[in-house]
Design a protein around this motif. Structure first.
Motif, PDB file in Angstrom:
ATOM      1  N   ARG A   1       2.504   1.752  -3.460  1.00 41.82           N
ATOM      2  CA  ARG A   1       1.560   2.274  -4.456  1.00 41.82           C
ATOM      3  C   ARG A   1       1.244   3.751  -4.189  1.00 41.82           C
ATOM      4  NH1 ARG A   1      -0.188  -1.919  -7.516  1.00 41.82           N
ATOM      5  NH2 ARG A   1       0.137  -4.004  -6.654  1.00 41.82           N
ATOM      6  N   THR A   2       1.198   4.137  -2.924  1.00 41.38           N
ATOM      7  CA  THR A   2       1.017   5.553  -2.594  1.00 41.38           C
ATOM      8  C   THR A   2       2.189   6.377  -3.111  1.00 41.38           C
ATOM      9  OG1 THR A   2      -0.306   5.072  -0.625  1.00 41.38           O
ATOM     10  CG2 THR A   2       0.801   7.201  -0.696  1.00 41.38           C
TER      11      THR A   2
ATOM     12  N   VAL B   1      -1.338  12.110  -0.442  1.00 45.02           N
ATOM     13  CA  VAL B   1      -0.949  12.067  -1.857  1.00 45.02           C
ATOM     14  C   VAL B   1      -0.911  13.483  -2.436  1.00 45.02           C
ATOM     15  CG1 VAL B   1      -1.655  11.297  -4.158  1.00 45.02           C
ATOM     16  CG2 VAL B   1      -1.756   9.715  -2.222  1.00 45.02           C
ATOM     17  N   GLN B   2      -1.849  14.324  -2.036  1.00 42.26           N
ATOM     18  CA  GLN B   2      -1.841  15.716  -2.504  1.00 42.26           C
ATOM     19  C   GLN B   2      -0.554  16.432  -2.078  1.00 42.26           C
ATOM     20  OE1 GLN B   2      -5.499  17.104  -0.754  1.00 42.26           O
ATOM     21  NE2 GLN B   2      -6.749  16.492  -2.516  1.00 42.26           N
TER      22      GLN B   2
ATOM     23  N   LYS C   1       4.129   5.683  -5.623  1.00 43.66           N
ATOM     24  CA  LYS C   1       4.016   5.773  -7.084  1.00 43.66           C
ATOM     25  C   LYS C   1       2.938   6.768  -7.484  1.00 43.66           C
ATOM     26  CE  LYS C   1       5.517   3.859 -10.029  1.00 43.66           C
ATOM     27  NZ  LYS C   1       6.557   4.346 -10.964  1.00 43.66           N
ATOM     28  N   LEU C   2       1.804   6.715  -6.809  1.00 45.44           N
ATOM     29  CA  LEU C   2       0.687   7.605  -7.133  1.00 45.44           C
ATOM     30  C   LEU C   2       1.084   9.072  -6.904  1.00 45.44           C
ATOM     31  CD1 LEU C   2      -2.317   7.616  -7.991  1.00 45.44           C
ATOM     32  CD2 LEU C   2      -2.906   7.537  -5.555  1.00 45.44           C
ATOM     33  N   GLY C   3       1.890   9.310  -5.886  1.00 41.72           N
ATOM     34  CA  GLY C   3       2.299  10.675  -5.581  1.00 41.72           C
ATOM     35  C   GLY C   3       3.514  11.147  -6.356  1.00 41.72           C
TER      36      GLY C   3
ATOM     37  N   ARG D   1       2.256  15.273  -4.410  1.00 39.07           N
ATOM     38  CA  ARG D   1       2.171  15.866  -5.750  1.00 39.07           C
ATOM     39  C   ARG D   1       2.566  17.349  -5.754  1.00 39.07           C
ATOM     40  NH1 ARG D   1      -3.315  12.966  -8.207  1.00 39.07           N
ATOM     41  NH2 ARG D   1      -2.332  10.933  -8.594  1.00 39.07           N
TER      42      ARG D   1
ATOM     43  N   GLN E   1       9.244  -0.821 -12.781  1.00 40.13           N
ATOM     44  CA  GLN E   1       9.065   0.522 -12.219  1.00 40.13           C
ATOM     45  C   GLN E   1      10.395   1.008 -11.661  1.00 40.13           C
ATOM     46  OE1 GLN E   1       5.695   0.356  -9.575  1.00 40.13           O
ATOM     47  NE2 GLN E   1       4.331  -0.404 -11.165  1.00 40.13           N
TER      48      GLN E   1
ATOM     49  N   SER F   1       0.832  -1.201   0.000  1.00 37.05           N
ATOM     50  CA  SER F   1       0.000   0.000   0.000  1.00 37.05           C
ATOM     51  C   SER F   1       0.873   1.260   0.000  1.00 37.05           C
ATOM     52  CB  SER F   1      -0.915  -0.015   1.221  1.00 37.05           C
ATOM     53  OG  SER F   1      -1.664   1.183   1.303  1.00 37.05           O
TER      54      SER F   1
END
Length: 378
Positions: free
Chosen positions: A25-26, A369-370, A28-30, A373, A84, A22
């Motif tokens: 993946r966070t 995540v915000q 990567k998402l960020g 980014r 990745q 988890s």
């Protein structure tokens, strides 16, 4: 500004790797540049508080001291996500209970597996992961210095036998023949705080990687000492990456953040902050005026009543000073202050899940995540 994400290595009812996956993946998402795992045998929080009465996460993570081994877990990630590209590192590995030759082998192996994407985060370790297991904790810095010299000697041996006198790790006809990846060994990021450790960082490190238990101003002063030590060692001071590890408690609103900061586990986390920092807030650390915080704590020995009393003594102002708390905008503003004092590579740990309401902890994932980014755009 590059940045990373660090995730706890907690075993859960969903399996040994669910929490790690988890977190990955966070990251990567960020858009994180790197993903990190701590190296502990148990947790820095009291197991006595990991109940559904105090933490919503206890439903899925009933035992906070059940942690998986990080090098094994990072190897799993490297194999499962082979296409990745985030860097993988330890935040940080221990020179107390790990022989440096084994650490050199583990880091070199992962570096080959990841095609050059491994970072060896390393430090003295903590009392809780050493003393209870029979490791002498009387001279952690001296042991660390010898461990670093041993790792460098093995990596620089070009496959030749190594002899080296050492109080801690003597080498006699020692062979190290794993090759570097394309001529490069993993970078070494050192978690250091005291004067002697800062000097060792200047001598050996590719990055300075302390835990964010100092102020931004103190960080800037420490960075200057690291660079002076690098210069004394005939190294380029600017080649050392200014990094740090920061814990984050966030939410969708100020009210949600304030609610999280009143959670017992998050307040208990502040026991890892050294006594000198408590004194600056006019409060004595419950474990003594000279208590060293995360390096001295033995949370596995706290019963529930004691842990609750300790947590109740924590001033909220202390948490707000040493943890990045607030909405995404507020957290990013605070990271900007750290950047002004030299930080160029923060590694963030989302501590928001430690609060009493599981739903609040889960909902804090989006604001986290915000934050990631927005760092990408800094």
């Amino acid at each position: 500004m590059k940045f990373g994400v660090c995730e706890q290595t907690l075993h859960s009812r969903l399996g040994p790797m669910a929490v790690v996956e988890s977190g990955y993946r966070t990251a990567k998402l960020g858009g994180a540049d790197s993903f990190w795992l701590p190296d502990h045998l148990n947790n820095l929080l009291p197991q006595s508080l990991m109940t559904t009465k105090h933490s919503g996460a206890a439903k899925w993570i009933p035992n906070i001291d059940a942690v998986v081994e990080p090098w094994t877990a990072l190897g799993y990630l490297a194999g499962r996500h082979r296409y990745q590209r985030p860097l993988l590192g330890t935040a940080v590995t221990d020179t107390g209970r790990r022989n440096p030759a084994v650490t050199a082998q583990a880091a070199a192996t992962l570096h080959l597996m990841t095609r050059g994407r491994t970072i060896l985060g390393i430090g003295t370790g903590e009392r809780e992961g050493n003393e209870p297991y029979g490791v002498d904790w009387s001279k952690p810095v001296a042991r660390f210095e010898e461990a670093m010299a041993t790792i460098r000697a093995l990596w620089d041996s070009n496959g030749q036998l190594v002899d080296r006198d050492s109080e801690w790790f003597p080498l006699k006809n020692a062979s190290f023949r794993l090759p570097p990846y394309k001529g490069k060994w993993p970078e070494i990021w050192i978690a250091s705080h005291g004067p002697r450790m800062l000097r060792a960082t200047g001598r050996y490190a590719d990055a300075w990687f302390p835990v964010g238990i100092v102020s931004p101003e103190q960080y800037g002063e420490g960075l200057q000492k690291v660079r002076e030590a690098a210069d004394d060692a005939n190294r380029d001071p600017q080649s050392i990456t200014p990094a740090n590890t920061q814990f984050v408690v966030t939410g969708r609103s100020s009210d949600e953040v304030d609610e999280a900061l009143n959670s017992v586990l998050i307040r208990a986390f502040a026991l890892n902050i050294p006594a000198w920092a408590w004194a600056e807030h006019g409060v004595q650390h419950p474990l003594g005026e000279n208590f060293g915080g995360f390096q001295d704590i033995l949370p596995q020995t706290f019963d529930e009543q004691s842990a609750l009393a300790y947590a109740a003594a924590v001033p909220t102002s202390l948490i707000k000073q040493f943890v990045l708390t607030g909405t995404p905008d507020e957290v990013v503003d605070r990271i900007s202050v750290w950047r002004e004092h030299g930080v160029r590579y923060p590694v963030l740990i989302n501590a928001s899940s430690m609060q009493e309401k599981l739903s609040r902890g889960l909902k804090a994932a989006l604001p986290f995540v915000q934050i990631l980014r927005r760092i990408r755009k800094m």
